[in-house]
Design a protein around this motif. Structure first.
Motif, short mmCIF file in Angstrom:
data_model
loop_
_atom_site.label_atom_id
_atom_site.label_comp_id
_atom_site.label_asym_id
_atom_site.label_seq_id
_atom_site.Cartn_x
_atom_site.Cartn_y
_atom_site.Cartn_z
N UNK A 190 0.96 -1.11 0.04
CA UNK A 190 0.11 0.12 -0.14
C UNK A 190 0.83 1.32 0.05
N UNK A 191 1.91 1.03 0.87
CA UNK A 191 2.86 2.32 0.77
C UNK A 191 3.65 2.74 -0.60
N UNK A 241 2.25 1.64 -3.60
CA UNK A 241 1.22 2.06 -4.70
C UNK A 241 0.43 3.34 -4.52
N UNK A 242 0.23 3.62 -2.99
CA UNK A 242 -0.67 4.78 -2.74
C UNK A 242 -0.10 5.72 -1.80
N UNK A 243 1.01 5.77 -1.15
CA UNK A 243 1.26 6.43 -0.23
C UNK A 243 2.71 7.18 -0.60
N UNK A 244 3.43 6.78 -1.86
CA UNK A 244 4.31 7.63 -2.31
C UNK A 244 5.54 6.96 -1.64
N UNK A 245 5.73 5.92 -0.97
CA UNK A 245 6.79 5.61 0.06
C UNK A 245 7.64 4.46 -0.71
#
Length: 236
Positions: A229-230, A232-236
């Motif tokens: 999730x980081x 794909x979606x959190x830019x990490x």
């Protein structure tokens, strides 16, 4: 019993299947986030839940009542409010008139006045600008007005579609602070938001949507620390 229960929802646009058997629940008092990339189907789900789109199949229940084929105005009367993507305020009406439009299903004048005061307390800028045409407000102020208008129907649950879209970082923080206050006052929130980090920071639980399917669901803090999730979606 879940306040809102969606079971095996399928929605088509012509021959294209936009939603492919989605199921999720929202319990009373929760903030639930639906996150996913553009085109994942988040807005389509909200439009179907609120009666603006007819599903191909599946079931939508609100407080135990089947609302799958119910028209939108009757769903509003049950206690569901929708803050649409792009705000959709009535540009040629004043702030005050826009807010009154949110209470069009209500007949209790005293209660409407009380709700109006509550909205003004929550959004002091709307009180300052109550005589101003809604179309002349800034994007952030229009978002506040759209949220205030939804609250005027005295909803049990409020569905918000991309409330941070197109706003400055300062306004984004302000809008999310307001969502927290709305939730703390007892209103359940279903939040569709592309800013996944912000959404997960205030949600209890979240569902991750990819091309019309839920691919992951968990407590928001678990998803916040999930590597996939980081990435794909959190830019990490």
């Amino acid at each position: 019993m879940a306040m809102l229960k969606v079971t095996d929802l399928k929605v088509n646009y012509g021959v294209i299947q936009a939603i492919k058997g989605v199921s999720f629940e929202v319990n009373q008092g929760e903030v639930i986030a639906l996150i996913g990339a553009n085109g994942a189907g988040k807005t389509t789900i909200l439009h179907t839940v609120t009666g603006l789109l007819a599903p191909k199949s599946g079931k939508i229940e609100f407080e135990g009542q089947d609302i799958t084929k119910m028209p939108a105005h009757k769903i509003v009367a049950l206690g569901m409010a929708h803050v649409p993507e792009g705000r959709r305020v009535f540009a040629d009406l004043t702030v005050y008139e826009n807010l009154l439009m949110g209470a069009y299903i209500r007949k209790d004048k005293e209660g409407i006045q009380k709700s109006l005061e509550n909205v003004y307390k929550r959004f002091p800028r709307l009180r300052e600008r109550k005589g101003q045409m809604a179309g002349t407000l800034s994007g952030g102020e229009q978002q506040m007005l759209a949220m205030g208008r939804a609250l005027m129907s005295s909803p049990k649950i409020i569905l918000m579609d991309e409330p941070s879209m197109g706003l400055s970082p300062l306004f984004v923080n302000e809008i999310f602070d307001i969502i927290k206050v709305v939730s703390a006052s007892g209103t359940t929130v279903l939040l569709v938001e592309q800013n996944a980090k912000k959404a997960l920071s205030i949600a209890n639980r979240a569902y991750v949507l990819e091309t019309g399917k839920i691919v992951k669901s968990d407590d928001a803090d678990v998803l916040m620390n999930d590597d996939s999730i980081k990435k794909a979606y959190l830019g990490e």
